[in-house]
Design a protein around this motif. Structure first.
Motif, PDB file in Angstrom:
ATOM      1  N   TYR A 246      68.451  20.248  51.184  1.00 23.24           N
ATOM      2  CA  TYR A 246      68.364  19.290  52.278  1.00 23.24           C
ATOM      3  C   TYR A 246      68.839  17.938  51.775  1.00 23.24           C
ATOM      4  CZ  TYR A 246      65.301  22.349  55.089  1.00 23.24           C
ATOM      5  OH  TYR A 246      64.781  23.367  55.834  1.00 23.24           O
TER       6      TYR A 246
ATOM      7  N   PHE B 109      52.168  29.933  63.334  1.00 26.23           N
ATOM      8  CA  PHE B 109      53.222  30.873  63.678  1.00 26.23           C
ATOM      9  C   PHE B 109      53.292  31.163  65.177  1.00 26.23           C
ATOM     10  CE2 PHE B 109      54.358  30.815  59.585  1.00 26.23           C
ATOM     11  CZ  PHE B 109      53.936  31.800  58.702  1.00 26.23           C
TER      12      PHE B 109
ATOM     13  N   GLN C  91      61.882  29.542  48.888  1.00 26.78           N
ATOM     14  CA  GLN C  91      61.015  30.364  49.718  1.00 26.78           C
ATOM     15  C   GLN C  91      60.816  31.682  48.972  1.00 26.78           C
ATOM     16  OE1 GLN C  91      62.637  31.392  53.594  1.00 26.78           O
ATOM     17  NE2 GLN C  91      60.586  31.310  54.474  1.00 26.78           N
TER      18      GLN C  91
ATOM     19  N   VAL D  35      61.102  33.886  59.812  1.00 26.65           N
ATOM     20  CA  VAL D  35      60.610  33.779  58.450  1.00 26.65           C
ATOM     21  C   VAL D  35      61.653  33.320  57.448  1.00 26.65           C
ATOM     22  CG1 VAL D  35      61.032  36.217  57.961  1.00 26.65           C
ATOM     23  CG2 VAL D  35      59.303  34.977  56.663  1.00 26.65           C
ATOM     24  N   LEU D  36      62.890  33.699  57.531  1.00 28.15           N
ATOM     25  CA  LEU D  36      63.904  33.271  56.573  1.00 28.15           C
ATOM     26  C   LEU D  36      64.881  32.281  57.187  1.00 28.15           C
ATOM     27  CD1 LEU D  36      64.774  36.529  54.592  1.00 28.15           C
ATOM     28  CD2 LEU D  36      63.259  34.654  53.954  1.00 28.15           C
ATOM     29  N   GLU D  37      64.511  31.756  58.340  1.00 28.78           N
ATOM     30  CA  GLU D  37      65.392  30.806  59.010  1.00 28.78           C
ATOM     31  C   GLU D  37      65.181  29.385  58.474  1.00 28.78           C
ATOM     32  OE1 GLU D  37      67.077  33.800  61.058  1.00 28.78           O
ATOM     33  OE2 GLU D  37      67.654  31.687  61.243  1.00 28.78           O
ATOM     34  N   THR D  38      66.092  28.511  58.815  1.00 29.91           N
ATOM     35  CA  THR D  38      66.013  27.118  58.402  1.00 29.91           C
ATOM     36  C   THR D  38      64.856  26.408  59.089  1.00 29.91           C
ATOM     37  OG1 THR D  38      68.388  27.057  58.060  1.00 29.91           O
ATOM     38  CG2 THR D  38      67.286  24.937  58.365  1.00 29.91           C
ATOM     39  N   GLN D  39      64.171  25.542  58.338  1.00 31.71           N
ATOM     40  CA  GLN D  39      63.179  24.659  58.946  1.00 31.71           C
ATOM     41  C   GLN D  39      63.879  23.363  59.327  1.00 31.71           C
ATOM     42  OE1 GLN D  39      59.451  24.076  56.913  1.00 31.71           O
ATOM     43  NE2 GLN D  39      59.261  26.247  56.375  1.00 31.71           N
ATOM     44  N   TYR D  40      63.641  22.914  60.564  1.00 30.71           N
ATOM     45  CA  TYR D  40      64.237  21.670  61.064  1.00 30.71           C
ATOM     46  C   TYR D  40      63.142  20.622  61.165  1.00 30.71           C
ATOM     47  CZ  TYR D  40      68.281  24.506  62.125  1.00 30.71           C
ATOM     48  OH  TYR D  40      69.361  25.338  62.016  1.00 30.71           O
TER      49      TYR D  40
ATOM     50  N   TYR E 191      50.166  25.063  58.957  1.00 30.05           N
ATOM     51  CA  TYR E 191      51.276  25.697  59.643  1.00 30.05           C
ATOM     52  C   TYR E 191      50.745  26.638  60.713  1.00 30.05           C
ATOM     53  CZ  TYR E 191      50.530  29.563  56.283  1.00 30.05           C
ATOM     54  OH  TYR E 191      49.999  30.577  55.516  1.00 30.05           O
TER      55      TYR E 191
ATOM     56  N   GLN F 119      60.662  26.204  63.003  1.00 26.84           N
ATOM     57  CA  GLN F 119      61.451  27.280  62.409  1.00 26.84           C
ATOM     58  C   GLN F 119      61.467  28.469  63.357  1.00 26.84           C
ATOM     59  OE1 GLN F 119      59.525  29.238  59.115  1.00 26.84           O
ATOM     60  NE2 GLN F 119      61.432  29.431  57.947  1.00 26.84           N
TER      61      GLN F 119
ATOM     62  N   TYR G  25      55.225  23.374  61.382  1.00 28.49           N
ATOM     63  CA  TYR G  25      54.638  22.989  60.105  1.00 28.49           C
ATOM     64  C   TYR G  25      54.342  21.489  60.079  1.00 28.49           C
ATOM     65  CZ  TYR G  25      56.898  27.380  58.643  1.00 28.49           C
ATOM     66  OH  TYR G  25      57.300  28.690  58.541  1.00 28.49           O
TER      67      TYR G  25
ATOM     68  N   PHE H 226      69.106  19.691  56.994  1.00 30.74           N
ATOM     69  CA  PHE H 226      69.520  20.940  56.337  1.00 30.74           C
ATOM     70  C   PHE H 226      70.983  20.894  55.905  1.00 30.74           C
ATOM     71  CE2 PHE H 226      69.844  25.277  55.322  1.00 30.74           C
ATOM     72  CZ  PHE H 226      70.964  25.800  55.930  1.00 30.74           C
TER      73      PHE H 226
ATOM     74  N   PHE I 118      66.885  26.502  49.561  1.00 27.18           N
ATOM     75  CA  PHE I 118      67.403  25.599  50.593  1.00 27.18           C
ATOM     76  C   PHE I 118      67.719  24.241  49.972  1.00 27.18           C
ATOM     77  CE2 PHE I 118      66.230  28.077  54.384  1.00 27.18           C
ATOM     78  CZ  PHE I 118      65.381  29.006  53.820  1.00 27.18           C
TER      79      PHE I 118
END
Lengths: 112, 111
Positions: free
Chosen positions: B36, A50, B91, A97-102, A48, A94, A33, B46, B34
């Protein structure tokens, strides 16, 4: 070492110049992203991706383009920079889909 | 349209003075919320993900809670090193599972 890196960290450019911001990640994530952050406005999504063949526009894509050169690399370009593109730019990756964005450390861009 | 509002915009606390930050949201089909932390000149880091009303998560002096309309980030006995901007993001399925961020709360803890 950082999992998400961005270059350059700071950039000053002039109106009308084309510039590229680069992002690399070592987490093996498919999703990447680009966001911009302005004071008081939070982060807003620019583009973004995928996977390497999938590119999508976000909320504020006008004036920007992107390139997904590989799973690990996602670049943002400003085709003709204008002063109101002055902002902090963040890249994120990431896993799903429901995981954390770093997030990466950001690029501070000033357009004169 | 999904909306996320954080309050207050800025909060000054004395070391040891507990308080809460608020994140209220209006979305259809919440998939996750979320939290942060963002230090000056750095990217968001996070902290927590909450998935359903009633859920709580803790980490050191921070505790996040979630209801159907808002989330709170409780800070117990804060220290100066807790000073940062705290960002909330939701989300939602109707937004293509993209994150919508609030404007953040800038927390300053004085010794």
């Amino acid at each position: 070492d950082a999992d998400v890196t961005q270059t350059p960290r700071n950039r000053i450019t002039k109106t009308g110049k084309r510039i590229m911001l680069e992002c690399s990640q070592t987490k093996g994530h498919d999703r990447m992203y680009w966001y911009r952050q302005d004071p008081g406005l939070g982060l807003r999504l620019i583009y973004y991706s995928f996977d390497v063949k999938d590119i999508n526009k976000g909320e504020i894509s006008d004036g920007y383009s992107v390139s997904r050169q590989a799973q690990a690399k996602f670049s943002l370009s400003l085709e003709s920079a204008i002063p109101n593109q002055t902002a902090l730019y963040f890249c994120a990756s990431q896993a799903g889909v429901l995981e954390t964005q770093y997030f990466g450390p950001g690029t501070r861009l000033l357009v004169l | 349209e999904d909306q996320v509002t954080q309050s207050p915009e800025a909060l000054r606390l004395q070391e040891g003075e507990s308080s809460s930050l608020n994140c209220s949201y209006t979305v259809s089909g919440l998939r996750g919320l979320f939290w942060y932390r963002q230090d000056p000149g750095k990217g968001p880091e996070f902290l927590f993900t909450l998935y359903s009303a009633g859920e709580e998560k803790e980490k050191e002096r921070l505790k996040a809670t979630l209801t159907k309309k808002e989330s709170f980030l409780h800070i117990t006995a804060p220290k100066p090193e807790d000073s940062a901007t705290y960002l909330c993001a939701v989300q939602a399925g109707n937004a293509g599972n993209m994150l919508t961020f609030g404007g953040g709360t800038r927390l300053m803890v004085k010794p």
